[in-house]
Motif scaffolding. Sequence first.
Motif, PDB file in Angstrom:
ATOM      1  N   UNK A   1       0.819  -1.214   0.000  1.00 37.04           N
ATOM      2  CA  UNK A   1       0.000   0.000   0.000  1.00 37.04           C
ATOM      3  C   UNK A   1       0.853   1.266   0.000  1.00 37.04           C
ATOM      4  N   UNK A   2       1.926   1.320   0.800  1.00 33.34           N
ATOM      5  CA  UNK A   2       2.717   2.539   0.946  1.00 33.34           C
ATOM      6  C   UNK A   2       3.401   2.944  -0.354  1.00 33.34           C
ATOM      7  N   UNK A   3       4.051   1.999  -1.019  1.00 38.72           N
ATOM      8  CA  UNK A   3       4.793   2.315  -2.249  1.00 38.72           C
ATOM      9  C   UNK A   3       3.966   2.095  -3.507  1.00 38.72           C
ATOM     10  N   UNK A   4       2.900   1.307  -3.393  1.00 40.99           N
ATOM     11  CA  UNK A   4       2.099   0.982  -4.558  1.00 40.99           C
ATOM     12  C   UNK A   4       2.693  -0.105  -5.432  1.00 40.99           C
ATOM     13  N   UNK A   5       3.815  -0.701  -5.005  1.00 48.83           N
ATOM     14  CA  UNK A   5       4.484  -1.729  -5.794  1.00 48.83           C
ATOM     15  C   UNK A   5       3.657  -3.004  -5.847  1.00 48.83           C
ATOM     16  N   UNK A   6       3.778  -3.730  -6.951  1.00 49.09           N
ATOM     17  CA  UNK A   6       3.072  -4.994  -7.155  1.00 49.09           C
ATOM     18  C   UNK A   6       4.077  -6.061  -7.576  1.00 49.09           C
ATOM     19  N   UNK A   7       4.005  -7.197  -6.904  1.00 42.95           N
ATOM     20  CA  UNK A   7       4.806  -8.356  -7.299  1.00 42.95           C
ATOM     21  C   UNK A   7       3.874  -9.478  -7.711  1.00 42.95           C
ATOM     22  N   UNK A   8       4.128 -10.040  -8.887  1.00 44.05           N
ATOM     23  CA  UNK A   8       3.350 -11.169  -9.395  1.00 44.05           C
ATOM     24  C   UNK A   8       4.311 -12.300  -9.737  1.00 44.05           C
ATOM     25  N   UNK A   9       4.148 -13.441  -9.060  1.00 41.03           N
ATOM     26  CA  UNK A   9       5.039 -14.546  -9.363  1.00 41.03           C
ATOM     27  C   UNK A   9       5.056 -15.618  -8.303  1.00 41.03           C
ATOM     28  N   UNK A  10       6.200 -16.249  -8.160  1.00 40.96           N
ATOM     29  CA  UNK A  10       6.356 -17.404  -7.277  1.00 40.96           C
ATOM     30  C   UNK A  10       6.742 -16.979  -5.861  1.00 40.96           C
ATOM     31  N   UNK A  11       6.250 -17.757  -4.892  1.00 42.14           N
ATOM     32  CA  UNK A  11       6.569 -17.561  -3.479  1.00 42.14           C
ATOM     33  C   UNK A  11       6.998 -18.892  -2.871  1.00 42.14           C
ATOM     34  N   UNK A  12       7.823 -18.804  -1.841  1.00 43.80           N
ATOM     35  CA  UNK A  12       8.243 -20.008  -1.134  1.00 43.80           C
ATOM     36  C   UNK A  12       8.389 -19.681   0.342  1.00 43.80           C
ATOM     37  N   UNK A  13       7.509 -20.235   1.142  1.00 47.59           N
ATOM     38  CA  UNK A  13       7.523 -20.037   2.596  1.00 47.59           C
ATOM     39  C   UNK A  13       7.611 -18.558   2.977  1.00 47.59           C
ATOM     40  N   UNK A  14       6.748 -17.763   2.363  1.00 41.46           N
ATOM     41  CA  UNK A  14       6.604 -16.363   2.729  1.00 41.46           C
ATOM     42  C   UNK A  14       7.545 -15.398   2.032  1.00 41.46           C
ATOM     43  N   UNK A  15       8.404 -15.880   1.155  1.00 45.20           N
ATOM     44  CA  UNK A  15       9.354 -15.003   0.469  1.00 45.20           C
ATOM     45  C   UNK A  15       9.269 -15.204  -1.037  1.00 45.20           C
ATOM     46  N   UNK A  16       9.612 -14.146  -1.774  1.00 50.14           N
ATOM     47  CA  UNK A  16       9.648 -14.258  -3.230  1.00 50.14           C
ATOM     48  C   UNK A  16      10.758 -15.223  -3.621  1.00 50.14           C
ATOM     49  N   UNK A  17      10.382 -16.261  -4.328  1.00 48.78           N
ATOM     50  CA  UNK A  17      11.350 -17.307  -4.674  1.00 48.78           C
ATOM     51  C   UNK A  17      10.865 -18.008  -5.939  1.00 48.78           C
TER      52      UNK A  17
END
Length: 241
Positions: free
Chosen positions: A56-72
Amino acid sequence: MPVTKCPRKSEPLWKGWDWKAQKNGLRHQVYAVNGDHYVGEWKDNLKHGKGTQVWKKSGAIYEGDWKFGKRDGYGTLSRPDPETGKYRRVYSGWWKGDKKSGYGIQFFGSKDYYEGEWCGNQRSGWGRMYYPDGNIYEGQWQNDKPEGEGMLRLKNGNRYEGSWERGMKNGHGRFFHLDRGQLFEGFWVDDVAKCGTMIDFGRDEAPKPTQFPIPKVEVQDPDGVLREAIAALMSPEEEDT
């Protein structure tokens, strides 16, 4: 004789509520306290699988794979443009442990971007960098800077090929002055050429050649004294036994 039964133990209500609240599998929009939200797959209350996170603060969006709570895995990070408000891609590539690792493309601006290998959010390995002034560097990177062997091609066509250290020309290298038809080959220290030789190179095809060609250096030795001395040093006579 009367038969007594042990009373059945009942689980506390909070355990049932906690079990129902466990996030596993695909979930619709889940909000955090700070306003961030996520849509995607979960495992043991952690983002795991495919999903989309919005900060919400930066407005950034990440779309993809996750692994145990982290982008991976593979994913794309986008941010809103401060002028137009439209989202523009910032990074597309591989992640590990919430950091850019592996091959990926990073967009720094409208004209400058990097494509190549990453390690721990830093350019590391082989990569190609397009600078906003039109220059292009292609070669090895370490700690987010050119390090090792690489080539810098300038906008006017001139180029440097050789060694780099800490983002600067260091060590042996060659600089092709294609605009004036000359080649410098020598040793560099922190982007400064310390010693070397300059020769004409493609002077006839150069768009802005020098007024006069570089004269050839010849050693005058009419009597052959110097040649004989060099020959004696190259093949010394054998000692008598």
